[in-house]
Write a protein that holds these residues in place. Structure first.
Motif, mmCIF file in Angstrom:
data_model
loop_
_atom_site.group_PDB
_atom_site.id
_atom_site.type_symbol
_atom_site.label_atom_id
_atom_site.label_comp_id
_atom_site.label_asym_id
_atom_site.label_seq_id
_atom_site.Cartn_x
_atom_site.Cartn_y
_atom_site.Cartn_z
ATOM 1 N N ALA A 329 0.830 -1.191 0.000
ATOM 2 C CA ALA A 329 0.000 0.000 0.000
ATOM 3 C C ALA A 329 0.867 1.245 0.000
ATOM 4 O O ALA A 329 2.063 1.196 0.289
ATOM 5 N N HIS A 330 0.245 2.369 -0.359
ATOM 6 C CA HIS A 330 0.967 3.636 -0.291
ATOM 7 C C HIS A 330 1.365 3.908 1.151
ATOM 8 O O HIS A 330 0.622 3.632 2.086
ATOM 9 N N ALA A 331 2.550 4.452 1.337
ATOM 10 C CA ALA A 331 3.060 4.697 2.679
ATOM 11 C C ALA A 331 2.101 5.591 3.453
ATOM 12 O O ALA A 331 1.649 6.616 2.950
ATOM 13 N N GLY A 332 1.781 5.186 4.676
ATOM 14 C CA GLY A 332 0.959 6.015 5.538
ATOM 15 C C GLY A 332 -0.524 5.827 5.393
ATOM 16 O O GLY A 332 -1.295 6.503 6.070
ATOM 17 N N ASN A 333 -0.977 4.935 4.496
ATOM 18 C CA ASN A 333 -2.414 4.716 4.355
ATOM 19 C C ASN A 333 -2.970 4.016 5.590
ATOM 20 O O ASN A 333 -2.473 2.974 5.998
ATOM 21 N N ALA A 334 -4.014 4.593 6.180
ATOM 22 C CA ALA A 334 -4.706 3.941 7.284
ATOM 23 C C ALA A 334 -5.915 3.173 6.764
ATOM 24 O O ALA A 334 -6.136 2.021 7.118
ATOM 25 N N VAL A 335 -6.708 3.812 5.914
ATOM 26 C CA VAL A 335 -7.914 3.192 5.341
ATOM 27 C C VAL A 335 -7.916 3.423 3.841
ATOM 28 O O VAL A 335 -7.739 4.562 3.389
ATOM 29 N N VAL A 336 -8.098 2.343 3.093
ATOM 30 C CA VAL A 336 -8.211 2.441 1.644
ATOM 31 C C VAL A 336 -9.468 1.695 1.215
ATOM 32 O O VAL A 336 -9.637 0.514 1.518
ATOM 33 N N VAL A 337 -10.365 2.391 0.539
ATOM 34 C CA VAL A 337 -11.585 1.798 -0.009
ATOM 35 C C VAL A 337 -11.457 1.849 -1.529
ATOM 36 O O VAL A 337 -11.339 2.923 -2.106
ATOM 37 N N SER A 338 -11.468 0.659 -2.153
ATOM 38 C CA SER A 338 -11.205 0.578 -3.592
ATOM 39 C C SER A 338 -12.391 -0.038 -4.330
ATOM 40 O O SER A 338 -12.689 -1.222 -4.140
ATOM 41 N N ASP A 339 -13.066 0.773 -5.132
ATOM 42 C CA ASP A 339 -14.133 0.314 -6.030
ATOM 43 C C ASP A 339 -15.148 -0.581 -5.312
ATOM 44 O O ASP A 339 -15.488 -1.666 -5.779
ATOM 45 N N VAL A 340 -15.646 -0.097 -4.190
ATOM 46 C CA VAL A 340 -16.568 -0.901 -3.378
ATOM 47 C C VAL A 340 -18.012 -0.688 -3.837
ATOM 48 O O VAL A 340 -18.467 0.455 -3.993
ATOM 49 N N HIS A 341 -18.707 -1.817 -4.026
ATOM 50 C CA HIS A 341 -20.126 -1.811 -4.353
ATOM 51 C C HIS A 341 -20.865 -2.540 -3.226
ATOM 52 O O HIS A 341 -20.392 -3.543 -2.702
ATOM 53 N N PHE A 342 -22.046 -2.039 -2.892
ATOM 54 C CA PHE A 342 -22.819 -2.705 -1.847
ATOM 55 C C PHE A 342 -24.304 -2.465 -2.063
ATOM 56 O O PHE A 342 -24.741 -1.349 -2.366
ATOM 57 N N SER A 343 -25.092 -3.542 -1.892
ATOM 58 C CA SER A 343 -26.557 -3.467 -1.937
ATOM 59 C C SER A 343 -27.102 -4.201 -0.718
ATOM 60 O O SER A 343 -26.543 -5.208 -0.287
ATOM 61 N N TYR A 344 -28.208 -3.708 -0.173
ATOM 62 C CA TYR A 344 -28.858 -4.388 0.941
ATOM 63 C C TYR A 344 -29.637 -5.594 0.435
ATOM 64 O O TYR A 344 -29.926 -5.700 -0.766
ATOM 65 N N PRO A 345 -29.983 -6.532 1.324
ATOM 66 C CA PRO A 345 -30.696 -7.744 0.889
ATOM 67 C C PRO A 345 -31.982 -7.473 0.116
ATOM 68 O O PRO A 345 -32.398 -8.275 -0.706
ATOM 69 N N ILE A 358 -7.593 7.387 3.178
ATOM 70 C CA ILE A 358 -7.426 8.155 4.410
ATOM 71 C C ILE A 358 -6.057 7.816 4.979
ATOM 72 O O ILE A 358 -5.739 6.645 5.211
ATOM 73 N N PHE A 359 -5.244 8.851 5.211
ATOM 74 C CA PHE A 359 -3.875 8.643 5.664
ATOM 75 C C PHE A 359 -3.799 8.613 7.193
ATOM 76 O O PHE A 359 -4.669 9.149 7.891
ATOM 77 N N ARG A 488 -7.086 3.783 22.909
ATOM 78 C CA ARG A 488 -5.878 4.167 22.162
ATOM 79 C C ARG A 488 -5.729 3.363 20.858
ATOM 80 O O ARG A 488 -4.639 2.893 20.535
ATOM 81 N N SER A 489 -6.815 3.194 20.163
ATOM 82 C CA SER A 489 -6.762 2.516 18.862
ATOM 83 C C SER A 489 -6.188 3.464 17.817
ATOM 84 O O SER A 489 -6.387 4.675 17.902
ATOM 85 N N PRO A 490 -5.519 2.919 16.796
ATOM 86 C CA PRO A 490 -4.964 3.773 15.737
ATOM 87 C C PRO A 490 -6.036 4.491 14.923
ATOM 88 O O PRO A 490 -5.775 5.535 14.339
ATOM 89 N N ILE A 491 -7.269 3.908 14.870
ATOM 90 C CA ILE A 491 -8.351 4.501 14.075
ATOM 91 C C ILE A 491 -9.599 4.600 14.951
ATOM 92 O O ILE A 491 -9.969 3.646 15.633
ATOM 93 N N HIS A 516 -5.237 15.571 20.794
ATOM 94 C CA HIS A 516 -5.007 14.460 21.716
ATOM 95 C C HIS A 516 -3.902 13.521 21.250
ATOM 96 O O HIS A 516 -2.963 13.225 21.989
ATOM 97 N N ASP A 517 -3.968 13.044 20.039
ATOM 98 C CA ASP A 517 -2.995 12.072 19.530
ATOM 99 C C ASP A 517 -2.806 12.322 18.039
ATOM 100 O O ASP A 517 -3.652 11.941 17.228
ATOM 101 N N PRO A 518 -1.711 12.958 17.659
ATOM 102 C CA PRO A 518 -1.499 13.282 16.239
ATOM 103 C C PRO A 518 -1.471 12.055 15.328
ATOM 104 O O PRO A 518 -1.762 12.170 14.131
ATOM 105 N N ASP A 519 -1.092 10.901 15.885
ATOM 106 C CA ASP A 519 -1.008 9.687 15.055
ATOM 107 C C ASP A 519 -2.340 8.963 14.913
ATOM 108 O O ASP A 519 -2.459 8.026 14.116
ATOM 109 N N CYS A 520 -3.331 9.351 15.700
ATOM 110 C CA CYS A 520 -4.631 8.682 15.649
ATOM 111 C C CYS A 520 -5.431 9.185 14.443
ATOM 112 O O CYS A 520 -5.572 10.386 14.237
ATOM 113 N N THR A 521 -5.935 8.245 13.673
ATOM 114 C CA THR A 521 -6.769 8.582 12.518
ATOM 115 C C THR A 521 -8.217 8.655 12.974
ATOM 116 O O THR A 521 -8.739 7.709 13.561
ATOM 117 N N CYS A 522 -8.864 9.771 12.712
ATOM 118 C CA CYS A 522 -10.240 9.978 13.158
ATOM 119 C C CYS A 522 -11.135 10.203 11.944
ATOM 120 O O CYS A 522 -10.886 11.104 11.138
#
Length: 572
Positions: A329-345, A358-359, A488-491, A516-522
């Motif tokens: 993954a790209h350096a520093g990526n915390a969350v990556v959503v790639s071409d996601v499709h979703f439908s409910y039942p 999201i970095f 103290r979770s990262p995200i 509070h925590d510069p490294d925490c992804t919110c």
């Protein structure tokens, strides 16, 4: 298939956990029945001795007394052992099913009430405990007694022994067949009982709404209808079992009378001694009584097996996930959503090729009109639902390959509907964290919660009531946010988690989150667009896609959806 899975579950979770104690219980049951069967045999020998010589051996009489003592004491020993074993079985089954429930996603609980699932857990534990007693007491006793009866009968009366064994087999086969046809009624009663309990708990949890809405009469009528359905199912089942009991009683009476008449004729013909006659009659009556008892217990066991199978079918195991290697993954990526499709039942399409990066350390807001897909995105990030296609990565790992334990080491979620236990404020603040009470107090103070503690009678040691009833909506949200930050979770994912706070309080909390925590992804879902000035990135969703993104200043510089929504004062 249902019964085979419940048998596997029983062997794995019950026999393994109480194997040694079960062996002792089985030994007690065997010795008890050996002694009980020895009584008629010894009594017959005493009569034979007296009729032939006019005297009785003292040893035979002492042996008879000893058999009676052992037959009385060993069932008590079994019960003493069972006082330790049955609670352990009950506890083990509940723990296993609760562990299963804890591994299910939010989507699983949307279809079932908590009360209904709790009732299934209790039913399964009761069923497993009953099955354990049936197998290692009742079944063992009848097998021992039947074996001894046949061994004593066969050398002297082989025809009688064969007829008696044939009756036992036919009797048990018919009883088992009847019990199998009873399973559908058991499933129906079990499901109705769980549903009724769920309905009652749901009503109790929402009594305030019932009072305000003045719908008490309608709710009572609806509950009465549900209770009537359960009563009808119970009556139907009891009527079926009553017919079966009549069949069993008639069969037992027939074999007892039949054996007694046959033995009496043999006695009159001189081919059977008085002692053997008494022994045969006593053993046949005793065995017939035990056969009736075991047939009832087998029916009950079959029913309990059905209840256990029904509960296991309702609370299935969560399949283990295949571990996928981290993707480059790209350096520093915390969350990556790639071409996601979703439908409910129901077929409603919500996400259509969503892409998002999201970095690490970013403070991000996701906004959009109602139905745009932002809450669905959060549910996918929390693994409550699984994407139909596409990929979601958390620190380079596919979320579909992570267990809940692995996911929630990295991600903490604060939902809009806060969860507060009926425990002390201190317990609620540090629940699921390694923080001390002092750290909990300090974090709550940093979030502007000093006033909350001042109003509580016992401060941190004050129980907060059902669902935190002592607190206001904003206070509950502060407690939930405090608990999340102490993990103290990262995200951290915030789903309208500041919605009940006023504007100044919301700004205070937002500033604290940034510092509070510069490294925490919110990642935050919010409808307060005017409060997003300090966000590193804002994503505006529309029709299941990211329609536009940028900082607050960048989005306000455009005449796009974000600016239009803010100027219109829309809650999004």
């Amino acid at each position: 298939m249902k019964n085979s899975s419940s048998i596997k579950f029983f062997c794995k979770n019950v026999l393994r956990s109480v194997g040694a104690q079960t062996a002792l219980m089985a030994s007690a049951a065997i010795l008890s029945e050996l002694a009980e069967a020895a009584g008629p045999w010894l009594f017959g020998l005493i009569l034979e001795s007296f009729s032939s010589s006019g005297s009785v051996s003292g040893r035979l009489f002492l042996g008879l007394l000893g058999a009676w003592v052992v037959a009385s004491l060993f069932p008590i020993l079994y019960q003493a052992l069972d006082t330790r074993v049955s609670p352990r079985v009950f506890k083990r089954v509940q723990e296993d099913l609760l562990d299963r429930l804890s591994r299910h996603s939010e989507a699983f609980f949307e279809k079932r009430s908590a009360g209904e699932l709790g009732q299934y857990v209790r039913q399964a534990a009761t069923a497993a405990t009953t099955l354990h007693n049936i197998l290692f007491f009742d079944v063992i006793r009848i097998l021992v007694l039947l074996t001894i009866t046949e061994l004593l009968l066969f050398p002297k009366q082989p025809i009688l022994a064969g007829m008696f064994l044939l009756w036992v087999l036919i009797y048990l086969a018919l009883s088992f067949k009847i019990s199998k046809s009873c399973l559908s009624k058991i499933y129906s009663q079990s499901a109705l009982g769980a549903r009724t309990m769920g309905r009652i708990l749901d009503l109790l949890m929402n009594l305030d709404l019932v009072h305000v809405s003045q719908t008490g009469q309608a709710e009572r009528a609806s509950l009465r209808e549900t209770l009537d359905q359960e009563r009808t199912a119970q009556s139907d089942l009891r009527g079926y079992l009553t017919k079966m009991n009549l069949f069993q009683a008639a069969s037992k009476l027939a074999i007892s009378i039949g054996v007694s008449i046959f033995a009496f004729r043999q006695l009159q013909a001189g081919s059977l001694g008085l002692g053997d006659f008494v022994m045969f009659v006593q053993l046949s009556v005793l065995t017939a009584l035990q056969v009736q008892n075991i047939s009832n217990r087998l029916v009950e066991g079959s029913n309990q097996l059905g209840i256990l199978a029904h509960a296991l079918g309702t609370i299935p195991e969560v399949p283990s996930r295949q571990m996928a290697p981290p993707q480059k993954a790209h350096a520093g990526n915390a969350v990556v959503v790639s071409d996601v499709h979703f439908s409910y039942p129901n077929g409603r399409k919500v996400l259509c090729g969503l892409n998002l990066h999201i970095f690490k350390g970013q403070k991000v807001a996701i906004v959009g009109s109602s139905g745009s897909g932002k809450s669905t995105l959060f549910r996918l990030l929390a693994d409550s639902y699984q994407a139909k296609s596409g990929r979601i990565e958390i620190f380079g790992r596919d979320i579909a390959s992570l267990t809940h334990e692995e996911l929630f080491k990295n991600v903490t979620i604060v939902p809009q509907t806060t969860r507060i236990f009926n425990r002390t404020m201190a317990e609620n603040l540090i629940y699921g964290t390694r923080a001390t009470e002092g750290e909990g107090r300090q974090m709550l103070s940093a979030l502007g919660g000093d006033a909350i503690l001042r109003k509580l009678p016992a401060g941190l040691q004050t129980p907060l009531g059902e669902q935190g009833s002592l607190l206001s909506g904003g206070e509950r949200q502060r407690v939930a946010l405090c608990r999340a930050l102490l993990r103290r979770s990262p995200i951290i994912l915030l789903d309208e988690s500041l919605s009940a706070l006023d504007a100044p309080s919301c700004e205070q909390v937002s500033n604290f989150l940034r510092e509070h925590d510069p490294d925490c992804t919110c990642v935050m879902i919010t409808h307060r667009l005017e409060s997003l000035g300090d966000m590193d990135q804002i994503y505006y969703m529309s029709d299941g896609r990211i329609a536009e993104s940028g900082t607050f200043a960048q989005l306000m510089a455009r005449d796009g959806l974000f600016r239009q929504a803010l100027n219109a004062g829309n809650n999004v």
